[in-house]
Design an enzyme around this catalytic site. Structure first.
Site, PDB file in Angstrom:
ATOM      1  N   ASP A  62       0.954  -1.030  -0.012  1.00 58.94           N
ATOM      2  CA  ASP A  62      -0.284   0.175  -0.058  1.00 58.94           C
ATOM      3  C   ASP A  62       0.866   1.169   0.158  1.00 58.94           C
ATOM      4  OD1 ASP A  62       0.961  -0.746   2.728  1.00 58.94           O
ATOM      5  OD2 ASP A  62      -0.493  -0.810   3.307  1.00 58.94           O
ATOM      6  N   ASN A 128      -7.640  -4.299  15.235  1.00 57.17           N
ATOM      7  CA  ASN A 128      -9.322  -5.183  14.243  1.00 57.17           C
ATOM      8  C   ASN A 128      -9.390  -6.013  14.053  1.00 57.17           C
ATOM      9  OD1 ASN A 128      -8.366  -3.292  12.733  1.00 57.17           O
ATOM     10  ND2 ASN A 128     -10.051  -2.411  12.158  1.00 57.17           N
ATOM     11  N   HIS A 130      -7.525  -6.170  10.865  1.00 52.73           N
ATOM     12  CA  HIS A 130      -6.776  -5.481   9.241  1.00 52.73           C
ATOM     13  C   HIS A 130      -5.753  -6.077   9.036  1.00 52.73           C
ATOM     14  CE1 HIS A 130      -5.162  -1.941  11.233  1.00 52.73           C
ATOM     15  NE2 HIS A 130      -4.316  -2.556  10.599  1.00 52.73           N
ATOM     16  N   GLU A 135      -9.968  -2.963   5.651  1.00 52.25           N
ATOM     17  CA  GLU A 135     -10.150  -2.334   7.396  1.00 52.25           C
ATOM     18  C   GLU A 135     -11.943  -3.490   7.506  1.00 52.25           C
ATOM     19  OE1 GLU A 135      -9.833  -0.964   9.542  1.00 52.25           O
ATOM     20  OE2 GLU A 135      -7.958   0.383   8.981  1.00 52.25           O
TER      21      GLU A 135
END
Length: 239
Positions: A62, A128, A130, A135
């Site tokens: 990314d 979380n 991800h 996400e």
């Protein structure tokens, strides 16, 4: 999944390097790479080794939209600082954060991955669940795409900038479909704050609410965690 529990992130980085080195010796040519503090010990092992990387291709997960490659907060800059300047690769791909056409850039990145199938994909994991900027709620079948960063992510990143207004609001990110196409996946996680995410990834249901849980369906995944990150796992996963 194979789970390897180490004492700390230093040992974890060394163990991850062993895996990458063996895969490269066995013919791996394309590495999927990640940024952040988690892989730094792995990259240091690359730098300290006599491994020749001049015939390797890397493809990063990314990049922030709107940051130039020479911005110290960009992932282009991170990769040069922590790996490429000291251990050059044949070719290194990182998404173009300065593109004028994000959709076209995402399609081009998908084509790069298609033309250079990833042999070993490195991942971290968020609290979380991800992976990269995928996400909770991100479709499992998505390819490279633009992600609008959450308010929590923007606030968390604001410490790296002079003010919150300077923080990028979106990123270009490989999708879980790209990640699942890799022949082998190595996921690293350290510290007790990652323990719940690791448990949900390995022992929980496969759900888009825990993006990393899709890795349960991948045929070749090695998870490297320290004792703190492994503390919520069933004992059968602890060696």
């Amino acid at each position: 999944m194979k789970v390897i529990v180490t004492e700390n992130k230093i040992q974890g980085g060394a163990k991850a390097f062993e895996i990458f080195k063996n895969e490269i010796k066995n013919g791996a040519k394309v590495l999927g790479l990640a940024t952040g503090s988690t892989p730094e010990t792995l990259y240091q092992n690359f730098i300290n080794s006599d491994l020749n990387c001049s015939n390797l291709i890397s493809i990063n997960l990314d990049e922030y939209v709107g940051l130039t490659p020479d911005n110290p907060q960009s992932y282009h800059y991170f990769m040069r600082k922590h790996l490429f300047d000291k251990k050059p690769f044949k070719k290194s791909y990182v998404p173009d954060g300065m593109t004028k056409d994000v959709a076209a850039t995402c399609k081009e990145y998908d084509q790069i991955i298609k033309d250079n199938p990833i042999d070993v994909q490195l991942l971290g994991i968020g609290r979380n669940g991800h992976i990269a900027f995928n996400e909770p709620g991100t479709p499992f079948d998505i390819g490279t795409h633009e992600v609008k960063l959450t308010e929590n992510t923007i606030k968390a990143n604001s410490r790296f900038f002079d003010n919150e207004d300077e923080v990028p609001k979106s990123a270009i990110c490989m999708g879980t479909a790209n990640i699942m196409d890799a022949k082998k996946v190595v996921l690293m996680a350290f510290g007790e704050k990652k323990a719940q995410a690791i448990k949900e990834m390995i022992e929980g249901p496969v759900t888009e609410q825990v993006p990393a849980s899709i890795l349960q369906k991948h045929p070749d995944v090695t998870v490297i965690v320290d004792k703190a990150a492994a503390q919520e796992l069933d004992d059968k996963y602890k060696n």
